[in-house]
Write a protein that holds these residues in place. Sequence first.
Motif, short mmCIF file in Angstrom:
data_model
loop_
_atom_site.label_atom_id
_atom_site.label_comp_id
_atom_site.label_asym_id
_atom_site.label_seq_id
_atom_site.Cartn_x
_atom_site.Cartn_y
_atom_site.Cartn_z
N ALA A 13 0.84 -1.19 0.00
CA ALA A 13 0.00 0.00 0.00
C ALA A 13 0.88 1.25 0.00
O ALA A 13 1.95 1.27 0.60
CB ALA A 13 -0.91 0.00 1.22
N GLY A 14 0.44 2.27 -0.69
CA GLY A 14 1.18 3.52 -0.74
C GLY A 14 0.99 4.35 0.52
O GLY A 14 0.22 4.01 1.41
N VAL A 15 1.72 5.46 0.61
CA VAL A 15 1.62 6.37 1.75
C VAL A 15 0.78 7.56 1.32
O VAL A 15 1.01 8.14 0.26
CB VAL A 15 3.03 6.84 2.18
N LYS A 16 -0.20 7.92 2.13
CA LYS A 16 -1.03 9.08 1.83
C LYS A 16 -0.58 10.26 2.69
O LYS A 16 -0.44 10.16 3.90
CB LYS A 16 -2.51 8.78 2.11
N ILE A 17 -0.34 11.37 2.03
CA ILE A 17 0.04 12.61 2.71
C ILE A 17 -1.15 13.54 2.56
O ILE A 17 -1.48 13.96 1.46
CB ILE A 17 1.31 13.22 2.07
N LYS A 18 -1.78 13.88 3.70
CA LYS A 18 -3.04 14.61 3.63
C LYS A 18 -2.99 16.04 4.17
O LYS A 18 -3.76 16.87 3.74
CB LYS A 18 -4.12 13.85 4.40
N THR A 19 -2.11 16.32 5.12
CA THR A 19 -2.19 17.63 5.78
C THR A 19 -1.06 18.54 5.34
O THR A 19 0.04 18.10 5.08
CB THR A 19 -2.12 17.47 7.32
#
Length: 161
Positions: free
Chosen positions: A135-141
């Motif tokens: 799974a990839g890494v999600k950068i949200k903030t």
Amino acid sequence: MLKLFPKGIQKIEEQRGKKFDIIFCGKETTDFATGQVGIMLADELNYGVVTNLVDIDTEGEKVIAKKETETGYEKVEVVSPCLVTVNKPNYEPRYPTIKSKMAARKKEIAEVSIEVANESAVKEVKLFSPPKRQAGVKIKTGTAEELVAQAIQKMLEAKVF
């Protein structure tokens, strides 16, 4: 098995007294669906090959083939004799009538006998599934600049570049 096809083609050509201009093959086989038989046969015969054919025309010794690509269609010219592998065409095929089916039943099918050593051009070494992707890494903030900086930092840590 693949070594039999060129020998069979050559024997039929000898019986007919002339060479084939174009040899048609399907797109792929039903065993592994690799799409290599036509290409390997063309190599054995030392013929030009066009794959993924959807339309064909001839001009003297030239064969003008329309082939399907990932980005659309492409026209290719090849000198006969050649081999083509065929995709499903853009038109509906003509289906046989009852009369032609009955005539086909009576038609003799010639057999071609060839003696050849038992050898295979393709050897199955190992079959395996590709590894599952993580799974990839999600950068949200953060702001757009902060998100880009975080993404670059993650790629540097992963040694992507």
